[in-house]
Design an enzyme around this catalytic site. Structure first.
Site, mmCIF file in Angstrom:
data_model
loop_
_atom_site.group_PDB
_atom_site.id
_atom_site.type_symbol
_atom_site.label_atom_id
_atom_site.label_comp_id
_atom_site.label_asym_id
_atom_site.label_seq_id
_atom_site.Cartn_x
_atom_site.Cartn_y
_atom_site.Cartn_z
ATOM 1 N N ARG A 160 -6.761 -7.924 -9.932
ATOM 2 C CA ARG A 160 -7.414 -9.207 -10.227
ATOM 3 C C ARG A 160 -8.886 -8.943 -10.472
ATOM 4 O O ARG A 160 -9.356 -7.820 -10.363
ATOM 5 C CB ARG A 160 -7.292 -10.123 -9.010
ATOM 6 C CG ARG A 160 -7.820 -9.416 -7.763
ATOM 7 C CD ARG A 160 -7.914 -10.319 -6.569
ATOM 8 N NE ARG A 160 -7.992 -9.581 -5.328
ATOM 9 C CZ ARG A 160 -9.096 -9.080 -4.794
ATOM 10 N NH1 ARG A 160 -10.248 -9.222 -5.413
ATOM 11 N NH2 ARG A 160 -9.069 -8.421 -3.655
ATOM 12 N N GLU A 204 -3.057 6.864 7.992
ATOM 13 C CA GLU A 204 -3.909 7.653 7.104
ATOM 14 C C GLU A 204 -4.894 8.465 7.908
ATOM 15 O O GLU A 204 -5.318 8.047 8.984
ATOM 16 C CB GLU A 204 -4.738 6.716 6.208
ATOM 17 C CG GLU A 204 -4.081 6.356 4.914
ATOM 18 C CD GLU A 204 -4.958 5.445 4.064
ATOM 19 O OE1 GLU A 204 -6.154 5.262 4.381
ATOM 20 O OE2 GLU A 204 -4.419 4.907 3.086
ATOM 21 N N LYS A 211 0.808 -1.213 0.000
ATOM 22 C CA LYS A 211 0.000 0.000 0.000
ATOM 23 C C LYS A 211 0.849 1.275 0.000
ATOM 24 O O LYS A 211 0.429 2.285 -0.557
ATOM 25 C CB LYS A 211 -0.941 -0.009 1.212
ATOM 26 C CG LYS A 211 -2.068 -1.036 1.122
ATOM 27 C CD LYS A 211 -3.067 -0.817 2.246
ATOM 28 C CE LYS A 211 -3.873 -2.045 2.603
ATOM 29 N NZ LYS A 211 -4.798 -2.530 1.610
ATOM 30 N N HIS A 236 -14.438 -3.858 7.962
ATOM 31 C CA HIS A 236 -13.750 -3.469 6.731
ATOM 32 C C HIS A 236 -13.882 -4.511 5.629
ATOM 33 O O HIS A 236 -13.090 -4.539 4.694
ATOM 34 C CB HIS A 236 -12.262 -3.176 6.988
ATOM 35 C CG HIS A 236 -12.022 -2.186 8.069
ATOM 36 N ND1 HIS A 236 -12.512 -0.901 8.013
ATOM 37 C CD2 HIS A 236 -11.382 -2.289 9.257
ATOM 38 C CE1 HIS A 236 -12.161 -0.256 9.111
ATOM 39 N NE2 HIS A 236 -11.494 -1.084 9.892
HETATM 40 P P1 ADP Z 1 -12.513 -8.003 -2.102
HETATM 41 O O1 ADP Z 1 -12.482 -6.522 -2.143
HETATM 42 O O2 ADP Z 1 -12.650 -8.565 -3.485
HETATM 43 O O3 ADP Z 1 -13.445 -8.580 -1.129
HETATM 44 P P2 ADP Z 1 -10.237 -9.042 -0.461
HETATM 45 O O4 ADP Z 1 -8.808 -8.678 -0.679
HETATM 46 O O5 ADP Z 1 -10.834 -8.781 0.843
HETATM 47 O O6 ADP Z 1 -11.033 -8.339 -1.670
HETATM 48 O O7 ADP Z 1 -10.364 -10.590 -0.721
HETATM 49 C C1 ADP Z 1 -10.681 -11.042 -1.940
HETATM 50 C C2 ADP Z 1 -11.625 -12.158 -1.812
HETATM 51 O O8 ADP Z 1 -10.924 -13.346 -2.031
HETATM 52 C C3 ADP Z 1 -12.282 -12.318 -0.461
HETATM 53 O O9 ADP Z 1 -13.470 -11.610 -0.352
HETATM 54 C C4 ADP Z 1 -12.522 -13.780 -0.368
HETATM 55 O O10 ADP Z 1 -13.859 -14.093 -0.720
HETATM 56 C C5 ADP Z 1 -11.549 -14.350 -1.363
HETATM 57 N N1 ADP Z 1 -10.543 -15.089 -0.670
HETATM 58 C C6 ADP Z 1 -9.460 -14.605 -0.057
HETATM 59 N N2 ADP Z 1 -8.753 -15.587 0.466
HETATM 60 C C7 ADP Z 1 -9.410 -16.720 0.160
HETATM 61 C C8 ADP Z 1 -9.184 -18.069 0.447
HETATM 62 N N3 ADP Z 1 -8.152 -18.471 1.163
HETATM 63 N N4 ADP Z 1 -10.067 -18.966 -0.010
HETATM 64 C C9 ADP Z 1 -11.115 -18.590 -0.753
HETATM 65 N N5 ADP Z 1 -11.381 -17.319 -1.038
HETATM 66 C C10 ADP Z 1 -10.542 -16.399 -0.581
HETATM 67 P P1 ADP Z 2 -7.851 -4.038 2.352
HETATM 68 O O1 ADP Z 2 -6.570 -4.299 1.641
HETATM 69 O O2 ADP Z 2 -7.942 -4.750 3.633
HETATM 70 O O3 ADP Z 2 -9.038 -4.194 1.441
HETATM 71 P P2 ADP Z 2 -8.315 -1.140 2.164
HETATM 72 O O4 ADP Z 2 -7.231 -0.131 2.211
HETATM 73 O O5 ADP Z 2 -8.943 -1.394 0.848
HETATM 74 O O6 ADP Z 2 -7.757 -2.482 2.769
HETATM 75 O O7 ADP Z 2 -9.426 -0.719 3.218
HETATM 76 C C1 ADP Z 2 -10.485 -1.564 3.560
HETATM 77 C C2 ADP Z 2 -11.659 -0.762 4.083
HETATM 78 O O8 ADP Z 2 -11.301 0.053 5.207
HETATM 79 C C3 ADP Z 2 -12.234 0.210 3.091
HETATM 80 O O9 ADP Z 2 -13.156 -0.386 2.234
HETATM 81 C C4 ADP Z 2 -12.867 1.257 3.986
HETATM 82 O O10 ADP Z 2 -14.127 0.834 4.438
HETATM 83 C C5 ADP Z 2 -11.954 1.296 5.173
HETATM 84 N N1 ADP Z 2 -10.958 2.392 5.032
HETATM 85 C C6 ADP Z 2 -9.765 2.290 4.454
HETATM 86 N N2 ADP Z 2 -9.089 3.454 4.485
HETATM 87 C C7 ADP Z 2 -9.894 4.325 5.111
HETATM 88 C C8 ADP Z 2 -9.760 5.713 5.483
HETATM 89 N N3 ADP Z 2 -8.660 6.399 5.234
HETATM 90 N N4 ADP Z 2 -10.788 6.300 6.128
HETATM 91 C C9 ADP Z 2 -11.910 5.601 6.420
HETATM 92 N N5 ADP Z 2 -12.086 4.312 6.109
HETATM 93 C C10 ADP Z 2 -11.096 3.673 5.464
#
Ligand code: ADP
Ligand code: ADP
Ligand code: MG
Length: 682
Positions: free
Chosen positions: A297, A200, A116, A235
């Site tokens: 992806r 942040e 990040k 989150h």
């Molecule tokens: P998204 O924003 O698409 O939800 P995440 O980074 O939270 O992104 O995770 C991507 C998705 O991949 C998750 O919501 C989950 O459903 C899937 N995922 C992650 N790890 C696994 C795993 N070990 N087995 C199956 N699905 C997975």
């Molecule tokens: P991850 O890799 O776990 O998906 P993200 O950076 O995409 O992490 O953040 C996941 C979630 O956390 C976001 O969808 C949002 O709801 C919350 N979030 C992230 N950054 C902020 C921020 N600066 N202020 C408020 N909420 C945030």
């Protein structure tokens, strides 16, 4: 076009990718772990190869095994799905080395967006607005705290290598900073092997709005509009939709442009998502959104984009991977109607969303207009503790947002799952929740409304439990009848076959049953109209049509004087000695109490700490002989990507520790025993 593709994934996404690949005439190759031998994605593929034990670390995450299978099967390409290896640059490189097409971006783009901090720096350079904060190399706690002060509270501490909301802590006041930092670093180290964090500004009234982008190898990049994923818990996304409610055209323009810039900055090819956080406190505004991260992806929620654009994003991925140009240019893309997706999870909202495993005794989705179901399991399959607990994605499309939400609600109401607990009722409540309906919500909406959404412990559904008991009685009567035993001497003893009662008093008995793992007493009363079942002071449930066996096979019954026809709002599923009554999306499990099935652990004074679900012990904090205070951490168990901390139920002494870190435990397995302080004093 490619001629074959190996799908390096499982579950619904493997099935979804295969559907399109098959339609385009590709030979499909599945890989699977030992736990998935009978899975839908395995049966659906033209060929399938076992790649090892259930644990993902030993199967779905082993690059060498997957490449070896791809070579053996002569796969021309590998589609990684999402999760697992999809965002591992080394995997894309390994494919390239083996001469296999990776259906995804170049390794360099994955790497550039992988951390990040680096991604934010890159975006800043490309002129994309980023969330104000510190994303530099200095990890000195004192320094980071100063930065937090400069940024201004509230701040968000994020793991640089983060994903899935892990290692993320919101801090509102300086006094809480040190502890939050330590905990974020610990989580980040544990989950990603990298303790580094960034700080942040925490955006108030945050709306998560992301842009779907697509690039080809000829230098074209387009965006397919936005998705709003603001309905989140911890989150993590729960319901996603497109377009975003209240999105001004100018802001869509600005975000689309920024996302395309972001993709171009890293030479992006294929499907990607640029995630932004927007400040929704005064409605969405073109100058109030900031880059958060890019997911390199296909995204879980891609179907809502497919629904509003009429495009198949997996087809786009396969075409682009074949070297073709993007199927459409920006000016040919438009939004039609509105789409909403709900993630159906095997989890129990009434118990803090604890994951729930086990056999799917029933799994039904109603078919309705404008509704799409993406799933990788069917009735009879197991929801195993090894993977993500998602059962299905339910996607509804409509001309308007209201129509889409109505359709989603109807689809959720028609969904029946028996066995594992699910969030279906919670999702249904969300589709009806007032603020959300009005488009007035942010990422805190679920947390603020948990109670109203029913995600708190609820009392037993006495009516459902009574219906379950009636079914158990019916089952037993049938069995007794088949064995030739005179049922009049059976423990159930329906008054008299001819409906003639010897005495005026109906025959009454207490019956111990287990309702949702709690032993309860039902009172069963037999009279001319058959058995009536009641729990506590509730209204009795009687069958509507008494027959020789008390009542007929069709399950109409009378409740509080009203006839309730089956199937109406209830659904019954019998499985062995158990009955699942699903009423208004809530499951009540009933089985006969077996006096020989004594829970010995319960006899040790209630001081036993048990595993709440199948999972892996990540950490053990205590040893025998140690003094603990109520609420002290005993152990951490990980299941389905979530960590659960088990705590001491009371002050006392640890008398036994039954697990070791790294060990797999079954649901209900003893983890430790604590002799309560009062017990010691006595
Ligand atoms: P998204 O924003 O698409 O939800 P995440 O980074 O939270 O992104 O995770 C991507 C998705 O991949 C998750 O919501 C989950 O459903 C899937 N995922 C992650 N790890 C696994 C795993 N070990 N087995 C199956 N699905 C997975
Ligand atoms: P991850 O890799 O776990 O998906 P993200 O950076 O995409 O992490 O953040 C996941 C979630 O956390 C976001 O969808 C949002 O709801 C919350 N979030 C992230 N950054 C902020 C921020 N600066 N202020 C408020 N909420 C945030
Ligand atoms: Mg994210």
């Amino acid at each position: 076009m490619l001629s074959s593709v190996l799908i390096a994934n499982r579950g619904e996404i493997a099935v979804r990718v295969m559907k399109t690949a098959k339609r385009l005439g590709l030979r499909t190759i599945a890989v699977y772990s030992e736990a998935d031998a009978g899975a839908m994605h395995v049966r659906m593929a033209d060929e399938a190869y076992c790649i090892g034990p259930a644990a993902a670390r030993e199967s779905y995450l082993v690059i060498e095994k997957i490449i070896a299978v791809a070579k053996q099967a002569k796969a021309e390409a590998i589609h990684p799905g999402y999760g697992f290896l999809s965002e591992r640059a080394e995997f894309a490189e390994a494919c390239a080395e083996a001469g296999i097409v990776f259906v995804g971006p170049p390794a360099s783009a994955i790497r550039a967006m992988g951390l990040k901090d680096g991604a934010k720096a890159l975006m800043q350079k490309a002129g994309v607005p980023v969330v104000p904060g510190y994303h530099g190399a200095n990890q000195e706690p004192k320094f980071l705290k100063e930065k937090a002060y400069e940024i201004g509270y509230p701040v968000l501490i994020k793991a640089v290598a983060g994903g899935g909301g892990k290692g993320m802590k919101r801090v509102d006041k300086a006094v809480d900073f040190d502890e939050a930092l330590a905990s974020a670093q610990r989580e980040a180290q544990g989950a990603f092997g990298d303790p580094r964090v960034l700080i942040e500004k925490y955006v108030l009234s945050p709306r998560h709005i992301e842009i779907q982008v697509f690039g080809d190898s000829h230098g074209n990049v387009v965006h397919l509009f936005e998705r709003d994923c603001s309905l989140q818990r911890r989150h993590q996304k729960v319901i996603e939709e497109a377009p975003a409610p209240g999105m001004p055209a100018a802001m869509r323009e600005a975000m689309g442009r920024a996302a395309v810039e972001a993709a171009k900055a890293v030479g992006y090819v294929g499907a990607g998502t640029v995630e932004f956080i927007a400040d929704g406190s005064q409605g969405l505004q073109p100058d109030r959104f900031w880059f958060m991260e890019m997911n390199t992806r296909l995204q879980v929620e891609h179907p809502v984009t497919e629904s509003i654009t009429g495009q198949d994003l997996v087809e786009w991925q396969l075409r682009v991977a074949s070297g073709e140009r993007l199927p459409l240019l920006q000016e040919n893309l438009s939004i039609e109607g509105h789409a909403v997706e709900a993630r159906l999870y095997a989890e129990d909202p009434e118990k803090g969303f604890l994951p729930s495993t086990g056999k799917l005794h029933a799994l039904e989705f109603g078919s309705a207009e404008g509704v799409r179901i993406d799933t990788g399991v069917e009735e009879g399959a197991e929801v195993s503790p090894y993977y993500d607990p998602m059962i299905a994605k339910i996607i509804a499309h409509g001309a308007t947002r209201d129509e889409a939400l109505d359709r989603l609600g109807a689809a959720l109401a028609a969904t029946v799952v028996a066995g594992p607990r699910t969030n279906v009722r919670f999702l249904k409540a969300l589709t009806e929740a007032q603020g959300f309906r009005e488009g007035d919500f942010d990422t805190g909406f679920i947390d603020r409304n948990v109670e109203a959404l029913g995600a708190v412990p609820q009392p037993m559904d006495a009516r459902a439990a009574a219906v379950g008991v009636l079914r158990l009685i019916q089952g037993d009567l049938k069995r007794l009848n088949q064995t030739g035993i005179d049922f009049r001497e059976s423990p159930w003893e329906p008054a008299h076959a001819d409906g003639f009662l010897l005495s005026n008093d109906p025959w009454k008995r207490k019956l111990a049953v287990v309702v949702d793992s709690e032993t309860q007493n039902a009172v069963v009363t037999w009279s001319q109209s058959g058995p009536a079942v009641v729990f506590g002071t509730g209204a009795p449930v009687t069958p509507a049509a008494p027959t020789l066996y008390g009542f007929g096979p069709l399950f109409d019954f009378i409740y509080a004087g009203d006839k309730v026809s089956y199937p109406c709002d209830s659904k019954l599923v019998s499985a062995g000695d158990r009955v699942f009554v699903i009423r208004n999306g809530r499951q009540t499990e009933v089985r006969a109490f077996d006096p020989l099935d004594v829970d010995l652990d319960h006899l040790d004074g209630g001081g036993s700490v048990k595993a709440p679900m199948h999972g892996k012990v990540v950490q053990v904090f205590v040893e025998a002989g140690q003094q603990v205070a109520k609420g002290d951490r005993i152990a951490v168990i990980e299941a389905m990507k979530m960590e659960h901390t088990l705590v001491a139920p009371s002050d006392g002494t640890v008398t036994m520790v039954a697990v070791l870190a790294g060990e797999q435990v079954a649901e209900g397995a003893p983890v430790a025993s604590i002799e309560a302080a009062e017990a010691q004093a006595a």
